[in-house]
Design a protein around this motif. Structure first.
Motif, short mmCIF file in Angstrom:
data_model
loop_
_atom_site.label_atom_id
_atom_site.label_comp_id
_atom_site.label_asym_id
_atom_site.label_seq_id
_atom_site.Cartn_x
_atom_site.Cartn_y
_atom_site.Cartn_z
N PHE A 51 -23.98 44.02 20.41
CA PHE A 51 -25.15 43.64 21.25
C PHE A 51 -25.61 42.52 19.84
CE2 PHE A 51 -29.57 42.78 22.01
CZ PHE A 51 -29.54 43.08 22.98
N GLN A 52 -25.79 42.65 19.24
CA GLN A 52 -26.17 41.83 18.18
C GLN A 52 -24.79 39.98 17.91
OE1 GLN A 52 -29.39 40.74 16.48
NE2 GLN A 52 -29.79 42.63 17.20
N SER A 53 -23.77 40.76 18.01
CA SER A 53 -23.12 39.66 17.84
C SER A 53 -22.36 39.15 18.71
CB SER A 53 -21.40 40.24 17.14
OG SER A 53 -21.00 40.38 17.91
N THR A 62 -28.61 38.40 30.99
CA THR A 62 -29.42 38.74 32.00
C THR A 62 -29.26 39.78 31.33
OG1 THR A 62 -27.88 39.52 33.93
CG2 THR A 62 -28.98 37.48 34.27
N VAL A 63 -30.28 40.69 31.98
CA VAL A 63 -30.51 42.56 31.90
C VAL A 63 -28.76 43.48 32.41
CG1 VAL A 63 -31.43 44.58 32.41
CG2 VAL A 63 -32.88 42.58 31.79
N SER A 64 -29.01 43.15 33.76
CA SER A 64 -27.57 43.36 34.51
C SER A 64 -26.50 43.47 33.64
CB SER A 64 -27.87 42.84 35.81
OG SER A 64 -27.77 41.47 35.82
N THR A 65 -26.32 41.70 32.97
CA THR A 65 -25.06 41.24 32.07
C THR A 65 -24.33 42.57 31.60
OG1 THR A 65 -25.67 39.36 31.38
CG2 THR A 65 -24.68 39.48 33.30
N ILE A 66 -26.38 42.14 30.15
CA ILE A 66 -25.50 43.47 29.47
C ILE A 66 -25.53 44.83 29.77
CG2 ILE A 66 -27.18 44.04 26.83
CD1 ILE A 66 -26.92 41.29 26.74
N VAL A 67 -26.38 44.98 30.56
CA VAL A 67 -26.06 46.59 31.05
C VAL A 67 -24.86 47.06 31.67
CG1 VAL A 67 -26.46 48.56 33.42
CG2 VAL A 67 -28.20 47.28 32.02
N GLU A 68 -24.00 45.89 32.23
CA GLU A 68 -22.54 46.73 32.47
C GLU A 68 -21.62 45.77 31.21
OE1 GLU A 68 -20.50 46.46 35.78
OE2 GLU A 68 -22.69 47.27 36.04
N LYS A 69 -21.95 45.49 30.33
CA LYS A 69 -20.75 45.29 29.38
C LYS A 69 -20.77 45.81 27.83
CE LYS A 69 -19.40 40.71 27.13
NZ LYS A 69 -19.42 38.77 27.20
N SER A 73 -28.56 51.83 29.10
CA SER A 73 -29.42 51.84 30.20
C SER A 73 -30.23 49.84 29.98
CB SER A 73 -30.61 52.82 29.52
OG SER A 73 -31.60 52.36 28.85
N GLY A 74 -30.75 49.97 31.72
CA GLY A 74 -31.89 49.02 31.75
C GLY A 74 -33.00 48.49 30.71
N GLY A 75 -33.48 49.72 30.92
CA GLY A 75 -34.57 49.52 30.44
C GLY A 75 -34.53 49.35 28.33
N LEU A 76 -33.39 50.13 27.85
CA LEU A 76 -33.28 49.36 26.67
C LEU A 76 -32.70 48.27 26.45
CD1 LEU A 76 -32.44 50.41 23.96
CD2 LEU A 76 -30.09 51.26 24.52
N ALA A 77 -31.92 47.71 27.41
CA ALA A 77 -31.74 46.05 27.44
C ALA A 77 -32.33 45.06 27.69
CB ALA A 77 -30.76 45.95 28.54
N ARG A 78 -33.73 45.73 28.64
CA ARG A 78 -35.39 44.37 28.37
C ARG A 78 -35.38 44.24 27.65
NH1 ARG A 78 -35.83 47.01 33.72
NH2 ARG A 78 -37.09 48.66 32.29
#
Length: 113
Positions: A51-53, A62-69, A73-78
């Motif tokens: 995530f950091q890199s 966006t939250v959804s791109t991070i969730v997919e990649k 979960s969405g809350g953690l990504a947010r």
């Protein structure tokens, strides 16, 4: 003109009409089923490093791109994106209550500060 087709007699038409209603009944479809996703609710060490890199290098974040990649979960990504924005690694473009859009920080912002 096309050649004439021999017409069926009234009795043949009647028999065909009576036989047509005895077909199989239509089965109800089961409906579309989605695969259950198993997204993580906590970062593992490898996921956090990834995530950091990766995230600061993405153009559209966006939250959804991070969730997919990263399969989190969405809350953690947010929460992770909010932390990253506070640290100044990414910058918000549009933050509404329904959709948060971030982008990477480019050299221009560092010169202004």
């Amino acid at each position: 003109m096309p050649p004439k087709v021999q017409q069926k007699s009234k009795e043949a038409k009647m028999a065909a009409a009576m036989a047509g209603g005895k077909g199989k009944k239509k089965k109800w479809s089961k409906g579309k089923s989605r695969d259950k996703v198993d997204n993580k609710v906590l970062f593992s060490k490898e996921q956090h490093e990834r995530f950091q890199s990766e995230v600061p290098k993405m153009k559209l974040i966006t939250v959804s791109t991070i969730v997919e990649k990263l399969k989190i979960s969405g809350g953690l990504a947010r929460r992770a994106l909010m932390e990253m924005a506070e640290e100044g690694q990414i910058r918000p473009v549009c933050v509404s209550r329904s959709q948060r859009i971030y982008t990477r920080n480019i050299g221009e912002d560092d010169e202004e500060e």
